[in-house]
Design a protein around this motif. Structure first.
Motif, PDB file in Angstrom:
ATOM      1  N   LYS A 104       1.163  -1.835   4.258  1.00  0.00           N
ATOM      2  CA  LYS A 104       0.172  -2.787   4.743  1.00  0.00           C
ATOM      3  C   LYS A 104      -1.214  -2.150   4.784  1.00  0.00           C
ATOM      4  CE  LYS A 104       1.191  -6.285   6.138  1.00  0.00           C
ATOM      5  NZ  LYS A 104       1.281  -7.641   5.546  1.00  0.00           N
ATOM      6  N   VAL A 105      -1.297  -0.914   5.265  1.00  0.00           N
ATOM      7  CA  VAL A 105      -2.573  -0.210   5.311  1.00  0.00           C
ATOM      8  C   VAL A 105      -3.143  -0.036   3.904  1.00  0.00           C
ATOM      9  CG1 VAL A 105      -3.637   2.038   5.807  1.00  0.00           C
ATOM     10  CG2 VAL A 105      -2.127   0.961   7.494  1.00  0.00           C
ATOM     11  N   ALA A 106      -2.292   0.300   2.949  1.00  0.00           N
ATOM     12  CA  ALA A 106      -2.746   0.489   1.568  1.00  0.00           C
ATOM     13  C   ALA A 106      -3.289  -0.803   0.969  1.00  0.00           C
ATOM     14  CB  ALA A 106      -1.604   1.025   0.712  1.00  0.00           C
ATOM     15  N   SER A 107      -2.680  -1.926   1.311  1.00  0.00           N
ATOM     16  CA  SER A 107      -3.135  -3.202   0.752  1.00  0.00           C
ATOM     17  C   SER A 107      -4.438  -3.669   1.390  1.00  0.00           C
ATOM     18  CB  SER A 107      -2.051  -4.271   0.927  1.00  0.00           C
ATOM     19  OG  SER A 107      -1.874  -4.609   2.293  1.00  0.00           O
ATOM     20  N   LEU A 108      -4.620  -3.384   2.686  1.00  0.00           N
ATOM     21  CA  LEU A 108      -5.820  -3.828   3.392  1.00  0.00           C
ATOM     22  C   LEU A 108      -6.986  -2.860   3.234  1.00  0.00           C
ATOM     23  CD1 LEU A 108      -4.191  -5.055   6.740  1.00  0.00           C
ATOM     24  CD2 LEU A 108      -5.062  -6.474   4.873  1.00  0.00           C
ATOM     25  N   PHE A 109      -6.683  -1.578   3.074  1.00  0.00           N
ATOM     26  CA  PHE A 109      -7.724  -0.545   3.005  1.00  0.00           C
ATOM     27  C   PHE A 109      -7.461   0.356   1.793  1.00  0.00           C
ATOM     28  CE2 PHE A 109      -6.948  -1.485   7.540  1.00  0.00           C
ATOM     29  CZ  PHE A 109      -8.192  -2.018   7.878  1.00  0.00           C
ATOM     30  N   PRO A 110      -7.828  -0.092   0.607  1.00  0.00           N
ATOM     31  CA  PRO A 110      -7.518   0.694  -0.601  1.00  0.00           C
ATOM     32  C   PRO A 110      -8.223   2.044  -0.655  1.00  0.00           C
ATOM     33  CG  PRO A 110      -8.952  -1.183  -1.096  1.00  0.00           C
ATOM     34  CD  PRO A 110      -8.477  -1.368   0.297  1.00  0.00           C
ATOM     35  N   GLN A 111      -9.241   2.251   0.188  1.00  0.00           N
ATOM     36  CA  GLN A 111      -9.909   3.556   0.216  1.00  0.00           C
ATOM     37  C   GLN A 111      -9.109   4.602   0.971  1.00  0.00           C
ATOM     38  OE1 GLN A 111     -10.611   0.864   2.085  1.00  0.00           O
ATOM     39  NE2 GLN A 111     -12.425   1.210   3.361  1.00  0.00           N
ATOM     40  N   ILE A 112      -8.083   4.181   1.717  1.00  0.00           N
ATOM     41  CA  ILE A 112      -7.232   5.129   2.436  1.00  0.00           C
ATOM     42  C   ILE A 112      -6.153   5.660   1.506  1.00  0.00           C
ATOM     43  CG2 ILE A 112      -5.552   5.360   4.302  1.00  0.00           C
ATOM     44  CD1 ILE A 112      -7.187   3.482   5.972  1.00  0.00           C
ATOM     45  N   SER A 113      -5.958   6.960   1.518  1.00  0.00           N
ATOM     46  CA  SER A 113      -5.034   7.598   0.585  1.00  0.00           C
ATOM     47  C   SER A 113      -3.581   7.208   0.843  1.00  0.00           C
ATOM     48  CB  SER A 113      -5.168   9.121   0.685  1.00  0.00           C
ATOM     49  OG  SER A 113      -4.315   9.750  -0.261  1.00  0.00           O
ATOM     50  N   THR A 114      -2.829   7.069  -0.232  1.00  0.00           N
ATOM     51  CA  THR A 114      -1.384   6.873  -0.148  1.00  0.00           C
ATOM     52  C   THR A 114      -0.629   8.161  -0.473  1.00  0.00           C
ATOM     53  OG1 THR A 114      -1.292   6.145  -2.462  1.00  0.00           O
ATOM     54  CG2 THR A 114      -1.571   4.438  -0.780  1.00  0.00           C
ATOM     55  N   LYS A 115      -1.374   9.247  -0.730  1.00  0.00           N
ATOM     56  CA  LYS A 115      -0.745  10.517  -1.084  1.00  0.00           C
ATOM     57  C   LYS A 115      -0.110  11.155   0.148  1.00  0.00           C
ATOM     58  CE  LYS A 115      -4.193  11.347  -4.687  1.00  0.00           C
ATOM     59  NZ  LYS A 115      -5.385  12.156  -5.076  1.00  0.00           N
ATOM     60  N   ARG A 116       1.085  11.678  -0.025  1.00  0.00           N
ATOM     61  CA  ARG A 116       1.781  12.310   1.094  1.00  0.00           C
ATOM     62  C   ARG A 116       0.957  13.435   1.712  1.00  0.00           C
ATOM     63  NH1 ARG A 116       5.085  16.784   1.810  1.00  0.00           N
ATOM     64  NH2 ARG A 116       6.593  16.588   3.539  1.00  0.00           N
ATOM     65  N   GLU A 117       0.288  14.226   0.877  1.00  0.00           N
ATOM     66  CA  GLU A 117      -0.466  15.360   1.409  1.00  0.00           C
ATOM     67  C   GLU A 117      -1.673  14.935   2.238  1.00  0.00           C
ATOM     68  OE1 GLU A 117      -1.731  14.992  -3.025  1.00  0.00           O
ATOM     69  OE2 GLU A 117       0.081  14.725  -1.804  1.00  0.00           O
ATOM     70  N   LYS A 118      -2.013  13.654   2.207  1.00  0.00           N
ATOM     71  CA  LYS A 118      -3.132  13.146   3.005  1.00  0.00           C
ATOM     72  C   LYS A 118      -2.684  12.146   4.062  1.00  0.00           C
ATOM     73  CE  LYS A 118      -6.917  13.889  -0.254  1.00  0.00           C
ATOM     74  NZ  LYS A 118      -8.134  13.279  -0.862  1.00  0.00           N
ATOM     75  N   ASN A 119      -1.393  12.042   4.300  1.00  0.00           N
ATOM     76  CA  ASN A 119      -0.858  11.161   5.333  1.00  0.00           C
ATOM     77  C   ASN A 119      -0.246  11.995   6.450  1.00  0.00           C
ATOM     78  OD1 ASN A 119      -0.166   7.844   4.664  1.00  0.00           O
ATOM     79  ND2 ASN A 119      -1.219   9.096   3.147  1.00  0.00           N
ATOM     80  N   PHE A 120      -0.729  11.778   7.678  1.00  0.00           N
ATOM     81  CA  PHE A 120      -0.314  12.565   8.835  1.00  0.00           C
ATOM     82  C   PHE A 120       0.085  11.619   9.969  1.00  0.00           C
ATOM     83  CE2 PHE A 120      -4.389  14.356   7.060  1.00  0.00           C
ATOM     84  CZ  PHE A 120      -3.789  15.167   6.113  1.00  0.00           C
ATOM     85  N   VAL A 121       0.880  12.137  10.903  1.00  0.00           N
ATOM     86  CA  VAL A 121       1.307  11.327  12.040  1.00  0.00           C
ATOM     87  C   VAL A 121       1.358  12.203  13.287  1.00  0.00           C
ATOM     88  CG1 VAL A 121       3.771  11.680  11.508  1.00  0.00           C
ATOM     89  CG2 VAL A 121       3.054   9.701  12.873  1.00  0.00           C
ATOM     90  N   ALA A 122       0.924  11.630  14.411  1.00  0.00           N
ATOM     91  CA  ALA A 122       0.936  12.351  15.687  1.00  0.00           C
ATOM     92  C   ALA A 122       1.169  11.349  16.804  1.00  0.00           C
ATOM     93  CB  ALA A 122      -0.378  13.097  15.904  1.00  0.00           C
ATOM     94  N   GLY A 123       1.679  11.850  17.927  1.00  0.00           N
ATOM     95  CA  GLY A 123       1.898  10.956  19.056  1.00  0.00           C
ATOM     96  C   GLY A 123       2.161  11.725  20.329  1.00  0.00           C
ATOM     97  N   LEU A 124       2.173  11.004  21.439  1.00  0.00           N
ATOM     98  CA  LEU A 124       2.423  11.614  22.736  1.00  0.00           C
ATOM     99  C   LEU A 124       3.677  11.023  23.364  1.00  0.00           C
ATOM    100  CD1 LEU A 124       1.562   9.614  25.406  1.00  0.00           C
ATOM    101  CD2 LEU A 124      -0.620   9.816  24.236  1.00  0.00           C
ATOM    102  N   SER A 125       4.417  11.871  24.074  1.00  0.00           N
ATOM    103  CA  SER A 125       5.615  11.457  24.808  1.00  0.00           C
ATOM    104  C   SER A 125       6.585  10.726  23.871  1.00  0.00           C
ATOM    105  CB  SER A 125       5.215  10.604  26.015  1.00  0.00           C
ATOM    106  OG  SER A 125       6.278  10.473  26.922  1.00  0.00           O
ATOM    107  N   MET A 126       6.858   9.444  24.111  1.00  0.00           N
ATOM    108  CA  MET A 126       7.688   8.685  23.184  1.00  0.00           C
ATOM    109  C   MET A 126       7.117   8.748  21.771  1.00  0.00           C
ATOM    110  SD  MET A 126       8.642   4.582  23.315  1.00  0.00           S
ATOM    111  CE  MET A 126       6.978   4.018  22.896  1.00  0.00           C
TER     112      MET A 126
END
Length: 263
Positions: A104-126
């Motif tokens: 969904k992010v790729a379709s709405l924001f084509p300037q955002i990378s779909t490459k694994r090396e540029k995709n990160f995830v972080a979170g707190l607690s749960m």
């Protein structure tokens, strides 16, 4: 930076959803940025804890200010209280966030990378549990960070009952006896992960989740993961997460620019 609240429809969940997005843009605040700078932008998916939603990082931390001079997109979705999991009651939140949301992010924001090396995830607690789960359970993310994460492998039922009643946990995960080794066990996922992400974890020394973090990190180290584990005095609260999210930004390969360094 632009800040957007995005309402979209999730086919996986069969309902409307909301995500907040911080998006780099050309402006006088960033005179050195060009259209080339803002192509193939790296993205950090920032996950909330049990009491939060898609807006909580924006409300409780300085995340928008911190990335003001760094060309990185921040996507903040919600899993409600579903623990980033395909629940036993039929709503597949893991699939919606790990697979459908990046599409969904790729379709709405084509300037955002779909490459694994540029995709990160972080979170707190749960969300720390969710970040490791999404990274270890898919090949979508190259870096994953947990702040005070519920890094459960084989959860003790009595510990979870301190937070919610048994019927809640059974609705999310099913029976506790079947948790270890399942697709919800991040340590089991770590043993079968195809493309290993780099991992970061921080937890306060007075946090009630520190014992399970110590066990989880030790297991990941034994599995030879590239993992940075840091602790400091602190408890399970936003004062510390607001400070530590900047440490995560420094750790990520995004050429993070600290605001105080600017003239």
């Amino acid at each position: 930076m632009a800040f957007l609240e995005v309402n979209y429809y999730s086919k996986v969940l069969g309902m409307d959803r909301v995500m907040n997005v911080i998006l780099p843009e050309l402006s006088d605040h960033n005179p050195t940025w060009t259209t080339e700078t803002l192509k193939d932008i790296p993205v950090l998916y920032l996950l909330h804890g049990m009491s939060g939603d898609h807006a909580i990082w924006q409300r409780r931390t300085s995340i928008e200010r911190l990335v003001r001079q760094t060309p990185v997109a921040i996507v903040m979705p919600s899993t409600d209280l579903a623990w980033y999991t395909n629940t036993t009651y039929g709503l597949n939140y893991f699939d919606a966030l790990a697979r459908e949301l990046p599409e969904k992010v790729a379709s709405l924001f084509p300037q955002i990378s779909t490459k694994r090396e540029k995709n990160f995830v972080a979170g707190l607690s749960m969300g720390g549990y969710g970040a490791f789960k999404l990274a270890l359970g898919t090949n979508q993310f190259s870096y994953a960070a947990s702040l005070s994460g519920a890094l459960v492998g084989n959860p003790r039922q009595e510990d979870f009952l301190k937070m919610e009643k048994l019927s809640y946990w059974q609705g999310i995960f099913g029976d506790f006896d079947s948790f270890a080794g399942s697709k919800n066990d991040i340590l089991a996922l770590a043993k079968t992960c195809d493309k290993r992400p780099k991992l970061y974890a921080w937890i306060g020394e007075q946090d009630f989740l520190k014992p399970i973090n110590d066990v989880a990190i030790s297991t990941l180290q034994q599995l030879n993961y590239d993992i940075t584990y840091e602790t400091a005095p602190g408890t399970h609260e936003w004062y510390y997460w607001n400070k530590q999210i900047e440490r995560v930004l420094e750790w990520l390969p995004i050429n993070y620019v600290q605001e105080e360094r600017l003239s």
